[in-house]
Write an enzyme that holds these catalytic residues in place. Structure first.
Site, mmCIF file in Angstrom:
data_model
loop_
_atom_site.group_PDB
_atom_site.id
_atom_site.type_symbol
_atom_site.label_atom_id
_atom_site.label_comp_id
_atom_site.label_asym_id
_atom_site.label_seq_id
_atom_site.Cartn_x
_atom_site.Cartn_y
_atom_site.Cartn_z
ATOM 1 N N GLY A 69 2.653 -1.370 4.334
ATOM 2 C CA GLY A 69 2.773 0.053 4.046
ATOM 3 C C GLY A 69 4.216 0.427 3.755
ATOM 4 O O GLY A 69 4.712 0.275 2.623
ATOM 5 N N GLY B 221 1.950 1.939 11.057
ATOM 6 C CA GLY B 221 2.883 3.059 11.166
ATOM 7 C C GLY B 221 3.750 3.007 12.416
ATOM 8 O O GLY B 221 4.545 3.913 12.665
ATOM 9 N N HIS C 126 -9.782 1.110 4.732
ATOM 10 C CA HIS C 126 -8.514 1.281 5.463
ATOM 11 C C HIS C 126 -8.728 2.274 6.603
ATOM 12 O O HIS C 126 -9.482 3.245 6.448
ATOM 13 C CB HIS C 126 -7.432 1.792 4.501
ATOM 14 C CG HIS C 126 -6.058 1.724 5.107
ATOM 15 N ND1 HIS C 126 -5.617 2.636 6.035
ATOM 16 C CD2 HIS C 126 -5.049 0.829 4.943
ATOM 17 C CE1 HIS C 126 -4.384 2.309 6.408
ATOM 18 N NE2 HIS C 126 -4.017 1.217 5.754
ATOM 19 N N GLU D 172 -5.951 -5.259 10.138
ATOM 20 C CA GLU D 172 -4.927 -4.238 10.372
ATOM 21 C C GLU D 172 -5.202 -3.542 11.709
ATOM 22 O O GLU D 172 -6.004 -2.594 11.754
ATOM 23 C CB GLU D 172 -4.962 -3.183 9.260
ATOM 24 C CG GLU D 172 -4.520 -3.688 7.917
ATOM 25 C CD GLU D 172 -3.803 -2.606 7.114
ATOM 26 O OE1 GLU D 172 -2.696 -2.867 6.652
ATOM 27 O OE2 GLU D 172 -4.336 -1.492 6.973
ATOM 28 N N ASN E 76 0.876 -1.178 0.000
ATOM 29 C CA ASN E 76 0.000 0.000 0.000
ATOM 30 C C ASN E 76 0.913 1.228 0.000
ATOM 31 O O ASN E 76 1.544 1.530 1.000
ATOM 32 C CB ASN E 76 -0.893 -0.033 1.249
ATOM 33 C CG ASN E 76 -1.810 1.179 1.325
ATOM 34 O OD1 ASN E 76 -1.839 2.018 0.421
ATOM 35 N ND2 ASN E 76 -2.550 1.275 2.414
ATOM 36 N N TRP E 77 0.959 1.865 -1.138
ATOM 37 C CA TRP E 77 1.890 2.993 -1.304
ATOM 38 C C TRP E 77 1.431 4.273 -0.609
ATOM 39 O O TRP E 77 2.185 5.236 -0.522
ATOM 40 C CB TRP E 77 2.090 3.278 -2.794
ATOM 41 C CG TRP E 77 3.183 2.471 -3.425
ATOM 42 C CD1 TRP E 77 3.953 1.507 -2.820
ATOM 43 C CD2 TRP E 77 3.656 2.581 -4.768
ATOM 44 N NE1 TRP E 77 4.859 1.007 -3.719
ATOM 45 C CE2 TRP E 77 4.700 1.653 -4.925
ATOM 46 C CE3 TRP E 77 3.295 3.366 -5.868
ATOM 47 C CZ2 TRP E 77 5.397 1.493 -6.123
ATOM 48 C CZ3 TRP E 77 3.980 3.201 -7.068
ATOM 49 C CH2 TRP E 77 5.021 2.280 -7.189
ATOM 50 N N LYS E 78 0.158 4.294 -0.202
ATOM 51 C CA LYS E 78 -0.382 5.490 0.464
ATOM 52 C C LYS E 78 -0.098 6.737 -0.394
ATOM 53 O O LYS E 78 -0.263 6.677 -1.600
ATOM 54 C CB LYS E 78 0.162 5.572 1.889
ATOM 55 C CG LYS E 78 -0.119 4.268 2.663
ATOM 56 C CD LYS E 78 0.039 4.374 4.135
ATOM 57 C CE LYS E 78 -0.289 3.034 4.781
ATOM 58 N NZ LYS E 78 -0.244 3.043 6.224
HETATM 59 P P1 13P Z 1 2.838 -0.007 7.782
HETATM 60 O O1 13P Z 1 3.280 -1.317 7.178
HETATM 61 O O2 13P Z 1 3.646 1.142 7.375
HETATM 62 O O3 13P Z 1 2.691 -0.136 9.291
HETATM 63 O O4 13P Z 1 1.372 0.282 7.214
HETATM 64 C C1 13P Z 1 0.436 -0.725 7.233
HETATM 65 C C2 13P Z 1 -0.727 -0.314 6.403
HETATM 66 O O5 13P Z 1 -1.428 0.621 6.727
HETATM 67 C C3 13P Z 1 -0.980 -1.069 5.169
HETATM 68 O O6 13P Z 1 -2.238 -0.796 4.642
#
Ligand code: 13P
Length: 255
Positions: free
Chosen positions: A238, A177, A101, A171, A12-14
């Protein structure tokens, strides 16, 4: 314990990267690594949920993976400003979409809106990754009931024939994060609760089969443990998907 299936490795590149050029460079480099990998990988070995404006540029390049969206609009075709509906994402090249999400929920997405998005996304034949996760845990375990209710409410009105394209992602919000992921045991307990909720809604056979992912602070060092001990079929990643070496390491260590 063994891995149940070929693992689904979903990045998930956000809100990264900053430009289309960087995104294209990333996919080209990742593709090269997949094509020349010493470890034998399946034909399609990754999923990447990217900023929607990049989908049409990246999908034709992703020969060894699938490109998808991080959200969909639940509006119907017509006069609503902003957001992309599932048919638009699909025709741009998206194979899948993430829905619910926690970072989208935080912006005010309602339970009703999520249920509509899931239905529209599945109707459009997008593989739909539905995220659930508790903000905090209590000793009594009432968060498990919350997660089960989330599943029940979100899926009650979905036609049964569409369920084969649905994936659940667990999640925990407190792990996203952060430096520390859930433990595989914590993950396993939730996966059991989610399968129980799905069984009571759709039936035990489907509940056993449905793919469940874990997401939250996954790195290459923890990835395999979740698949072996956390009861999940894949990972939603992420930060470690936003860096080529880290993401490719996860792809190779988990296959
Ligand atoms: P991280 O792997 O950075 O903790 O993020 C997880 C996430 O939100 C994936 O959708």
């Amino acid at each position: 314990m063994n891995k149940r299936t070929t693992p689904l490795i979903v990045g998930n590149w956000k809100t990264t990267p900053a430009t289309k050029e960087e995104a294209v460079k990333f996919i080209k480099a990742l593709e090269k690594k997949c094509a020349t990998s010493k470890k034998k990988l399946p034909k399609k070995s990754y999923y990447l949920a990217v900023p929607s404006v990049f989908i049409a540029h990246l999908a034709p390049l992703a020969k060894h993976g699938y490109i998808g969206a991080q959200n969909v609009s639940g509006q119907s075709l017509g006069q609503t400003t902003g957001g992309e509906i599932p048919s638009q994402l699909s025709s741009a090249g998206a194979s899948f979409a993430i829905i619910g999400h926690s970072e989208v929920r935080k912006t005010g997405e309602t339970q009703e809106a999520r249920a509509i998005k899931v239905a529209l996304s599945l109707q459009q034949n997008l593989t739909t990754i539905f995220c659930v996760g508790e903000k905090t845990r209590d000793k009594e375990g009432s968060y498990l009931k919350e997660l089960e209710d989330d599943i029940r409410i979100s899926f009650t009105d979905i036609p049964r024939n569409l369920f084969s394209n649905l994936i659940i992602a667990y999640e925990p919000v407190w792990a996203i994060g952060s430096k520390t992921p859930a433990t595989p045991t914590e993950c396993f307990e939730v996966v059991i609760a989610l399968r129980r909720a799905i069984a009571s809604l759709i039936g035990i056979d489907y509940a056993k089969k449905v793919h469940i992912l874990y997401g939250g602070a996954v790195t290459k060092d923890t990835a395999t443990t979740f698949l072996e001990e956390g009861g999940v079929d894949g990972l939603l990643i992420g930060r470690s998907s936003q860096e080529i070496v880290a993401f490719f390491d996860i792809i190779t260590t988990t296959h």
